[in-house]
Design a protein around this motif. Structure first.
Motif, PDB file in Angstrom:
ATOM      1  N   ASN A  24       3.414  11.535  -6.476  1.00  0.00           N
ATOM      2  CA  ASN A  24       3.726  10.001  -6.039  1.00  0.00           C
ATOM      3  C   ASN A  24       5.187  10.180  -4.816  1.00  0.00           C
ATOM      4  N   ILE A  25       4.576   8.707  -3.736  1.00  0.00           N
ATOM      5  CA  ILE A  25       4.753   8.707  -3.054  1.00  0.00           C
ATOM      6  C   ILE A  25       5.587   7.208  -2.919  1.00  0.00           C
ATOM      7  N   ALA A  26       6.316   7.241  -1.537  1.00  0.00           N
ATOM      8  CA  ALA A  26       7.655   6.458  -1.588  1.00  0.00           C
ATOM      9  C   ALA A  26       6.334   5.330  -0.311  1.00  0.00           C
ATOM     10  N   ILE A  27       6.392   3.703  -0.525  1.00  0.00           N
ATOM     11  CA  ILE A  27       5.669   3.190   1.033  1.00  0.00           C
ATOM     12  C   ILE A  27       7.477   2.068   1.276  1.00  0.00           C
ATOM     13  N   ASN A  28       8.000   3.099   2.593  1.00  0.00           N
ATOM     14  CA  ASN A  28       9.091   2.734   2.704  1.00  0.00           C
ATOM     15  C   ASN A  28       8.991   1.117   3.802  1.00  0.00           C
ATOM     16  N   ASN A  29      10.103   0.614   3.534  1.00  0.00           N
ATOM     17  CA  ASN A  29       9.806  -0.808   4.667  1.00  0.00           C
ATOM     18  C   ASN A  29      10.387  -0.688   5.950  1.00  0.00           C
ATOM     19  N   GLU A  30       9.773  -1.027   7.305  1.00  0.00           N
ATOM     20  CA  GLU A  30      10.058  -0.769   8.703  1.00  0.00           C
ATOM     21  C   GLU A  30      11.352  -1.099   9.327  1.00  0.00           C
ATOM     22  N   GLU A  31      12.385  -0.960   9.704  1.00  0.00           N
ATOM     23  CA  GLU A  31      13.087  -1.828  10.295  1.00  0.00           C
ATOM     24  C   GLU A  31      12.577  -2.567  11.293  1.00  0.00           C
TER      25      GLU A  31
ATOM     26  N   ASP B 199       3.092  -0.545  -6.513  1.00  0.00           N
ATOM     27  CA  ASP B 199       3.750   0.546  -6.873  1.00  0.00           C
ATOM     28  C   ASP B 199       2.365   1.758  -7.754  1.00  0.00           C
ATOM     29  N   GLY B 200       3.440   2.797  -8.108  1.00  0.00           N
ATOM     30  CA  GLY B 200       2.004   3.823  -8.633  1.00  0.00           C
ATOM     31  C   GLY B 200       1.166   4.577  -7.452  1.00  0.00           C
ATOM     32  N   VAL B 201       2.100   4.727  -6.113  1.00  0.00           N
ATOM     33  CA  VAL B 201       1.248   5.410  -5.335  1.00  0.00           C
ATOM     34  C   VAL B 201       0.721   6.681  -4.742  1.00  0.00           C
TER      35      VAL B 201
END
Length: 379
Positions: free
Chosen positions: A372-379, A364-366
Protein backbone atom coordinates in the motif's frame (compact mmCIF):
# COMPACT_ATOMS: atom_id res chain seq x y z
CA UNK A 1 -34.32 -17.16 -30.75
CA UNK A 2 -33.73 -15.41 -27.44
CA UNK A 3 -32.18 -16.79 -24.26
CA UNK A 4 -35.54 -17.92 -22.92
CA UNK A 5 -36.29 -19.84 -26.13
CA UNK A 6 -32.96 -21.66 -25.97
CA UNK A 7 -33.44 -22.45 -22.27
CA UNK A 8 -36.89 -23.89 -22.97
CA UNK A 9 -35.56 -26.20 -25.67
CA UNK A 10 -32.48 -27.22 -23.66
CA UNK A 11 -34.77 -28.36 -20.87
CA UNK A 12 -36.07 -30.96 -23.32
CA UNK A 13 -32.71 -32.75 -23.17
CA UNK A 14 -33.63 -34.51 -19.98
CA UNK A 15 -34.15 -38.26 -19.93
CA UNK A 16 -37.70 -37.91 -18.58
CA UNK A 17 -38.78 -34.74 -20.40
CA UNK A 18 -38.53 -35.44 -24.12
CA UNK A 19 -40.34 -37.23 -26.89
CA UNK A 20 -37.30 -38.06 -28.99
CA UNK A 21 -38.30 -40.64 -31.56
CA UNK A 22 -34.83 -41.62 -32.73
CA UNK A 23 -31.14 -40.88 -32.62
CA UNK A 24 -29.19 -41.46 -35.82
CA UNK A 25 -25.45 -41.29 -36.30
CA UNK A 26 -22.69 -41.50 -38.86
CA UNK A 27 -19.05 -42.08 -37.92
CA UNK A 28 -16.58 -40.82 -40.52
CA UNK A 29 -12.88 -41.54 -40.99
CA UNK A 30 -10.21 -38.89 -41.48
CA UNK A 31 -10.38 -39.62 -45.21
CA UNK A 32 -14.08 -38.76 -45.31
CA UNK A 33 -15.21 -42.37 -45.60
CA UNK A 34 -18.23 -43.59 -43.65
CA UNK A 35 -17.06 -46.13 -41.07
CA UNK A 36 -20.46 -46.95 -39.60
CA UNK A 37 -24.02 -45.67 -39.22
CA UNK A 38 -26.71 -46.37 -36.65
CA UNK A 39 -30.38 -45.69 -35.99
CA UNK A 40 -31.50 -46.09 -32.38
CA UNK A 41 -34.91 -45.79 -30.87
CA UNK A 42 -34.31 -43.47 -27.93
CA UNK A 43 -36.29 -45.63 -25.53
CA UNK A 44 -34.24 -48.71 -26.46
CA UNK A 45 -31.01 -47.15 -25.16
CA UNK A 46 -29.74 -47.73 -21.62
CA UNK A 47 -30.39 -44.61 -19.55
CA UNK A 48 -26.73 -43.73 -19.00
CA UNK A 49 -26.00 -44.02 -22.73
CA UNK A 50 -29.10 -42.02 -23.63
CA UNK A 51 -28.08 -39.25 -21.25
CA UNK A 52 -24.65 -39.07 -22.90
CA UNK A 53 -26.32 -38.45 -26.24
CA UNK A 54 -28.64 -35.85 -24.71
CA UNK A 55 -25.64 -33.96 -23.36
CA UNK A 56 -24.05 -33.81 -26.82
CA UNK A 57 -27.24 -32.44 -28.35
CA UNK A 58 -27.72 -29.95 -25.51
CA UNK A 59 -24.21 -28.60 -25.98
CA UNK A 60 -24.99 -27.91 -29.63
CA UNK A 61 -27.60 -25.42 -28.38
CA UNK A 62 -25.42 -23.85 -25.69
CA UNK A 63 -23.48 -20.62 -26.00
CA UNK A 64 -24.00 -16.93 -26.62
CA UNK A 65 -26.87 -16.14 -29.03
CA UNK A 66 -25.46 -14.28 -32.00
CA UNK A 67 -21.93 -15.51 -31.27
CA UNK A 68 -21.95 -19.30 -30.84
CA UNK A 69 -25.62 -19.67 -31.79
CA UNK A 70 -26.08 -17.82 -35.06
CA UNK A 71 -29.49 -17.27 -36.67
CA UNK A 72 -29.81 -18.42 -40.28
CA UNK A 73 -32.60 -16.76 -42.26
CA UNK A 74 -33.77 -18.39 -45.48
CA UNK A 75 -34.66 -16.34 -48.53
CA UNK A 76 -38.32 -16.42 -49.63
CA UNK A 77 -37.40 -18.30 -52.82
CA UNK A 78 -35.64 -20.99 -50.75
CA UNK A 79 -38.77 -21.62 -48.71
CA UNK A 80 -40.78 -22.11 -51.89
CA UNK A 81 -38.45 -24.43 -53.81
CA UNK A 82 -34.94 -24.34 -52.36
CA UNK A 83 -33.29 -27.78 -52.16
CA UNK A 84 -31.59 -27.12 -48.82
CA UNK A 85 -34.79 -25.95 -47.14
CA UNK A 86 -36.81 -28.77 -48.70
CA UNK A 87 -34.36 -31.38 -47.39
CA UNK A 88 -34.41 -30.01 -43.85
CA UNK A 89 -38.21 -29.76 -43.93
CA UNK A 90 -38.53 -33.36 -45.16
CA UNK A 91 -36.17 -34.65 -42.47
CA UNK A 92 -38.21 -32.84 -39.83
CA UNK A 93 -41.62 -33.87 -41.20
CA UNK A 94 -40.61 -37.54 -41.51
CA UNK A 95 -38.92 -37.61 -38.09
CA UNK A 96 -35.64 -38.77 -39.72
CA UNK A 97 -37.25 -42.03 -40.82
CA UNK A 98 -36.42 -41.79 -44.54
CA UNK A 99 -32.92 -43.17 -45.10
CA UNK A 100 -32.31 -41.41 -48.41
CA UNK A 101 -32.84 -37.96 -46.90
CA UNK A 102 -30.61 -38.70 -43.92
CA UNK A 103 -27.89 -40.05 -46.21
CA UNK A 104 -28.07 -36.92 -48.37
CA UNK A 105 -27.53 -34.77 -45.28
CA UNK A 106 -24.64 -36.98 -44.14
CA UNK A 107 -22.96 -36.56 -47.51
CA UNK A 108 -23.41 -32.77 -47.48
CA UNK A 109 -21.84 -32.56 -44.02
CA UNK A 110 -18.94 -34.91 -44.87
CA UNK A 111 -18.07 -32.88 -47.96
CA UNK A 112 -18.14 -29.56 -46.08
CA UNK A 113 -16.61 -30.08 -42.64
CA UNK A 114 -12.89 -29.93 -41.96
CA UNK A 115 -12.33 -31.30 -38.46
CA UNK A 116 -8.89 -32.37 -37.28
CA UNK A 117 -10.15 -35.74 -36.06
CA UNK A 118 -12.74 -38.30 -37.13
CA UNK A 119 -16.18 -36.64 -36.93
CA UNK A 120 -19.29 -38.25 -35.50
CA UNK A 121 -22.49 -36.82 -36.99
CA UNK A 122 -25.46 -37.13 -34.66
CA UNK A 123 -29.10 -36.40 -35.51
CA UNK A 124 -32.22 -36.43 -33.37
CA UNK A 125 -35.90 -35.64 -33.79
CA UNK A 126 -38.12 -34.45 -30.98
CA UNK A 127 -41.84 -33.63 -30.79
CA UNK A 128 -42.42 -30.96 -28.16
CA UNK A 129 -46.03 -30.88 -26.95
CA UNK A 130 -46.19 -27.12 -26.51
CA UNK A 131 -47.72 -25.76 -23.32
CA UNK A 132 -50.62 -23.38 -23.78
CA UNK A 133 -49.81 -19.70 -23.22
CA UNK A 134 -52.69 -17.35 -22.49
CA UNK A 135 -52.69 -13.73 -23.61
CA UNK A 136 -51.14 -12.72 -20.28
CA UNK A 137 -48.32 -15.27 -20.87
CA UNK A 138 -49.64 -17.62 -18.18
CA UNK A 139 -48.40 -21.12 -19.04
CA UNK A 140 -50.58 -24.22 -18.72
CA UNK A 141 -48.52 -27.41 -19.24
CA UNK A 142 -51.45 -29.78 -19.74
CA UNK A 143 -53.37 -27.60 -22.20
CA UNK A 144 -51.34 -28.12 -25.35
CA UNK A 145 -52.58 -26.72 -28.64
CA UNK A 146 -49.78 -27.75 -31.01
CA UNK A 147 -46.61 -29.80 -31.33
CA UNK A 148 -43.21 -28.34 -32.20
CA UNK A 149 -41.37 -30.87 -34.36
CA UNK A 150 -37.68 -30.16 -34.81
CA UNK A 151 -34.34 -31.78 -35.55
CA UNK A 152 -30.94 -31.12 -34.03
CA UNK A 153 -27.57 -32.03 -35.53
CA UNK A 154 -24.42 -32.28 -33.42
CA UNK A 155 -21.03 -32.82 -35.08
CA UNK A 156 -18.44 -34.08 -32.61
CA UNK A 157 -14.74 -34.93 -32.92
CA UNK A 158 -13.74 -38.47 -31.97
CA UNK A 159 -10.24 -38.55 -30.50
CA UNK A 160 -7.92 -41.21 -29.19
CA UNK A 161 -7.23 -40.84 -25.46
CA UNK A 162 -3.67 -40.14 -24.36
CA UNK A 163 -1.53 -42.90 -22.81
CA UNK A 164 -1.98 -42.97 -19.04
CA UNK A 165 -1.69 -45.03 -15.91
CA UNK A 166 -4.85 -46.41 -14.34
CA UNK A 167 -5.52 -48.03 -10.97
CA UNK A 168 -6.50 -51.71 -11.02
CA UNK A 169 -8.23 -52.81 -7.83
CA UNK A 170 -7.66 -56.54 -8.33
CA UNK A 171 -3.92 -56.27 -7.74
CA UNK A 172 -3.92 -52.84 -6.07
CA UNK A 173 -1.47 -51.40 -8.56
CA UNK A 174 -1.24 -48.91 -11.39
CA UNK A 175 -0.81 -50.14 -14.97
CA UNK A 176 -0.90 -48.73 -18.46
CA UNK A 177 -4.56 -48.38 -19.47
CA UNK A 178 -5.82 -49.16 -22.93
CA UNK A 179 -6.30 -46.20 -25.28
CA UNK A 180 -9.85 -45.64 -26.50
CA UNK A 181 -11.65 -43.50 -29.05
CA UNK A 182 -13.75 -40.95 -27.14
CA UNK A 183 -16.45 -38.57 -28.41
CA UNK A 184 -15.69 -34.93 -27.59
CA UNK A 185 -17.93 -31.90 -27.23
CA UNK A 186 -19.59 -30.75 -30.49
CA UNK A 187 -17.68 -28.37 -32.74
CA UNK A 188 -20.56 -27.66 -35.14
CA UNK A 189 -24.28 -28.22 -35.26
CA UNK A 190 -27.67 -26.81 -36.11
CA UNK A 191 -31.34 -26.82 -35.18
CA UNK A 192 -34.24 -26.65 -37.63
CA UNK A 193 -36.61 -24.93 -37.50
CA UNK A 194 -35.99 -22.10 -35.05
CA UNK A 195 -38.21 -21.90 -31.98
CA UNK A 196 -39.72 -18.44 -31.61
CA UNK A 197 -42.86 -17.06 -29.91
CA UNK A 198 -43.72 -20.52 -28.57
CA UNK A 199 -43.73 -22.13 -32.00
CA UNK A 200 -41.85 -23.02 -35.17
CA UNK A 201 -40.35 -20.44 -37.49
CA UNK A 202 -39.74 -22.43 -40.67
CA UNK A 203 -38.06 -19.41 -42.25
CA UNK A 204 -35.19 -19.70 -39.80
CA UNK A 205 -32.64 -22.14 -38.40
CA UNK A 206 -29.88 -21.88 -35.80
CA UNK A 207 -26.26 -22.68 -36.58
CA UNK A 208 -23.89 -23.61 -33.74
CA UNK A 209 -20.12 -23.13 -33.78
CA UNK A 210 -17.85 -23.72 -30.82
CA UNK A 211 -14.97 -21.78 -32.37
CA UNK A 212 -16.03 -18.17 -32.98
CA UNK A 213 -12.78 -17.35 -34.78
CA UNK A 214 -12.96 -19.91 -37.58
CA UNK A 215 -15.37 -19.38 -40.48
CA UNK A 216 -17.23 -22.48 -41.64
CA UNK A 217 -18.41 -21.10 -44.97
CA UNK A 218 -18.53 -24.47 -46.74
CA UNK A 219 -20.63 -26.06 -43.99
CA UNK A 220 -23.17 -23.22 -43.80
CA UNK A 221 -23.47 -23.05 -47.56
CA UNK A 222 -23.85 -26.82 -47.92
CA UNK A 223 -26.54 -27.18 -45.24
CA UNK A 224 -28.50 -23.94 -45.66
CA UNK A 225 -27.48 -22.66 -49.13
CA UNK A 226 -26.75 -19.20 -47.70
CA UNK A 227 -23.56 -17.20 -47.23
CA UNK A 228 -22.00 -17.85 -43.85
CA UNK A 229 -22.31 -14.99 -41.34
CA UNK A 230 -19.04 -13.27 -40.52
CA UNK A 231 -17.44 -15.00 -37.48
CA UNK A 232 -17.78 -13.09 -34.21
CA UNK A 233 -14.07 -12.34 -33.79
CA UNK A 234 -13.70 -11.24 -37.41
CA UNK A 235 -16.77 -9.02 -37.00
CA UNK A 236 -15.13 -7.25 -34.04
CA UNK A 237 -11.77 -6.83 -35.78
CA UNK A 238 -13.42 -5.51 -38.94
CA UNK A 239 -15.57 -3.03 -37.01
CA UNK A 240 -12.65 -1.67 -34.99
CA UNK A 241 -10.54 -1.49 -38.14
CA UNK A 242 -13.23 0.64 -39.81
CA UNK A 243 -13.19 3.07 -36.91
CA UNK A 244 -9.41 3.43 -37.12
CA UNK A 245 -9.37 3.93 -40.89
CA UNK A 246 -12.29 6.35 -41.19
CA UNK A 247 -12.53 8.37 -37.96
CA UNK A 248 -8.75 8.91 -38.03
CA UNK A 249 -7.59 11.83 -35.82
CA UNK A 250 -11.04 12.17 -34.25
CA UNK A 251 -10.73 8.67 -32.80
CA UNK A 252 -9.80 9.55 -29.23
CA UNK A 253 -10.35 7.80 -25.90
CA UNK A 254 -13.82 9.32 -25.49
CA UNK A 255 -15.07 7.82 -28.76
CA UNK A 256 -14.00 4.26 -27.88
CA UNK A 257 -15.31 4.66 -24.32
CA UNK A 258 -18.67 5.94 -25.57
CA UNK A 259 -19.09 3.13 -28.09
CA UNK A 260 -18.18 0.58 -25.40
CA UNK A 261 -20.75 2.14 -23.04
CA UNK A 262 -23.40 1.99 -25.78
CA UNK A 263 -22.69 -1.70 -26.37
CA UNK A 264 -22.64 -2.47 -22.63
CA UNK A 265 -25.99 -0.76 -22.06
CA UNK A 266 -27.61 -2.85 -24.79
CA UNK A 267 -26.15 -6.09 -23.40
CA UNK A 268 -27.18 -5.27 -19.83
CA UNK A 269 -30.72 -4.45 -20.96
CA UNK A 270 -30.97 -7.82 -22.70
CA UNK A 271 -29.65 -9.63 -19.61
CA UNK A 272 -32.46 -8.08 -17.59
CA UNK A 273 -35.05 -9.33 -20.07
CA UNK A 274 -34.47 -12.93 -21.15
CA UNK A 275 -37.31 -12.67 -23.65
CA UNK A 276 -35.45 -9.98 -25.59
CA UNK A 277 -33.60 -10.85 -28.77
CA UNK A 278 -29.81 -10.77 -28.85
CA UNK A 279 -28.79 -7.08 -28.66
CA UNK A 280 -27.55 -5.43 -31.83
CA UNK A 281 -25.88 -2.16 -32.71
CA UNK A 282 -26.82 -0.43 -35.95
CA UNK A 283 -24.99 2.01 -38.16
CA UNK A 284 -27.37 4.66 -36.85
CA UNK A 285 -26.33 3.89 -33.27
CA UNK A 286 -22.66 4.35 -34.14
CA UNK A 287 -23.39 7.56 -36.05
CA UNK A 288 -25.20 8.99 -33.02
CA UNK A 289 -22.25 8.17 -30.75
CA UNK A 290 -19.75 9.72 -33.17
CA UNK A 291 -21.83 12.89 -33.46
CA UNK A 292 -22.15 13.18 -29.68
CA UNK A 293 -18.36 12.86 -29.36
CA UNK A 294 -17.80 15.70 -31.84
CA UNK A 295 -16.48 13.64 -34.76
CA UNK A 296 -16.56 15.62 -38.01
CA UNK A 297 -19.29 14.90 -40.54
CA UNK A 298 -16.61 14.04 -43.11
CA UNK A 299 -15.28 11.23 -40.92
CA UNK A 300 -18.78 10.03 -40.05
CA UNK A 301 -19.71 9.84 -43.73
CA UNK A 302 -16.51 7.90 -44.45
CA UNK A 303 -17.46 5.41 -41.71
CA UNK A 304 -21.00 5.04 -43.14
CA UNK A 305 -19.65 4.25 -46.60
CA UNK A 306 -17.11 1.68 -45.40
CA UNK A 307 -19.68 0.10 -43.06
CA UNK A 308 -22.00 -0.51 -46.02
CA UNK A 309 -19.15 -2.00 -48.03
CA UNK A 310 -18.09 -4.43 -45.27
CA UNK A 311 -21.39 -5.39 -43.64
CA UNK A 312 -24.20 -4.26 -45.98
CA UNK A 313 -26.54 -1.29 -45.87
CA UNK A 314 -29.09 -2.94 -43.59
CA UNK A 315 -26.73 -4.96 -41.39
CA UNK A 316 -27.13 -5.08 -37.62
CA UNK A 317 -24.06 -6.18 -35.65
CA UNK A 318 -24.35 -8.35 -32.56
CA UNK A 319 -23.32 -6.29 -29.52
CA UNK A 320 -21.62 -9.25 -27.79
CA UNK A 321 -19.38 -9.75 -30.82
CA UNK A 322 -17.94 -6.23 -30.56
CA UNK A 323 -17.35 -5.95 -26.83
CA UNK A 324 -15.23 -7.88 -24.37
CA UNK A 325 -17.49 -7.72 -21.33
CA UNK A 326 -14.73 -8.84 -18.96
CA UNK A 327 -11.93 -6.49 -19.92
CA UNK A 328 -11.29 -2.86 -20.84
CA UNK A 329 -7.65 -2.48 -21.82
CA UNK A 330 -5.47 0.55 -22.54
CA UNK A 331 -2.08 -0.36 -23.99
CA UNK A 332 1.10 1.52 -24.87
CA UNK A 333 4.41 -0.03 -26.03
CA UNK A 334 5.59 -0.08 -22.39
CA UNK A 335 2.46 -0.12 -20.21
CA UNK A 336 -0.77 -2.14 -20.10
CA UNK A 337 -3.72 -0.86 -18.05
CA UNK A 338 -6.71 -3.10 -17.34
CA UNK A 339 -9.83 -1.48 -15.91
CA UNK A 340 -13.17 -2.93 -14.87
CA UNK A 341 -15.32 -2.46 -17.99
CA UNK A 342 -17.93 -0.44 -16.09
CA UNK A 343 -15.28 1.91 -14.66
CA UNK A 344 -13.66 3.17 -17.83
CA UNK A 345 -14.62 6.65 -16.58
CA UNK A 346 -11.61 6.47 -14.23
CA UNK A 347 -9.30 7.01 -17.22
CA UNK A 348 -8.80 10.14 -19.26
CA UNK A 349 -6.15 11.42 -21.65
CA UNK A 350 -4.44 14.81 -21.46
CA UNK A 351 -1.62 16.79 -23.03
CA UNK A 352 0.50 18.55 -20.39
CA UNK A 353 3.47 20.74 -21.36
CA UNK A 354 3.43 19.15 -24.81
CA UNK A 355 3.52 15.56 -23.52
CA UNK A 356 0.61 13.10 -23.84
CA UNK A 357 -0.53 11.38 -20.66
CA UNK A 358 -3.00 8.68 -19.64
CA UNK A 359 -4.52 9.82 -16.35
CA UNK A 360 -6.04 7.36 -13.86
CA UNK A 361 -8.05 8.64 -10.92
CA UNK A 362 -6.86 6.84 -7.79
CA UNK A 363 -8.73 7.48 -4.53
CA UNK A 364 -8.03 4.70 -2.00
CA UNK A 365 -6.39 1.30 -1.93
CA UNK A 366 -3.41 1.97 -4.24
CA UNK A 367 -0.72 -0.72 -4.09
CA UNK A 368 2.62 -1.19 -5.83
CA UNK A 369 3.92 -4.77 -5.94
CA UNK A 370 1.39 -5.60 -3.23
CA UNK A 371 2.47 -2.73 -0.93
CA UNK A 372 0.00 0.00 0.00
CA UNK A 373 1.31 3.44 -0.90
CA UNK A 374 0.22 6.98 -0.20
CA UNK A 375 -0.35 9.62 -2.85
CA UNK A 376 0.61 12.88 -1.16
CA UNK A 377 -0.64 16.35 -2.04
CA UNK A 378 1.93 18.58 -3.63
CA UNK A 379 2.58 21.87 -1.94
Amino acid sequence: MNKQDFSEIRRRFNYDKNAISCIRGCYVSEKGEIVSTFNHSFLSLPQEEAERYLTLFKRALTGVPGKNLVPINFRPDQIVDGEAHQLLTALRNTALKVDSGVETLYEAIIQSVDLESNPLILLMHDAYDLPYHSHDEFKVDDASEEVFNYIVCSICPVKLTKPALSYYAEDQAFHECEQNWVVGAPELGFMFPAYEDHGANICSAVYFTRDTETPHDDFVNAIFDVNAPMPADEQRDTFMGLLEETVETDLDYTVIQSISDCLREKIEAQKADKTAEAPVITKRDVRDVLQTCGVTEEHIQAFDTRFDDEFGQTADLMAQNLLNERKFEVRTPDVVINVKPDRSDLIETRVIDGFRYIMIRADDGVTVNGVNIAINNEE
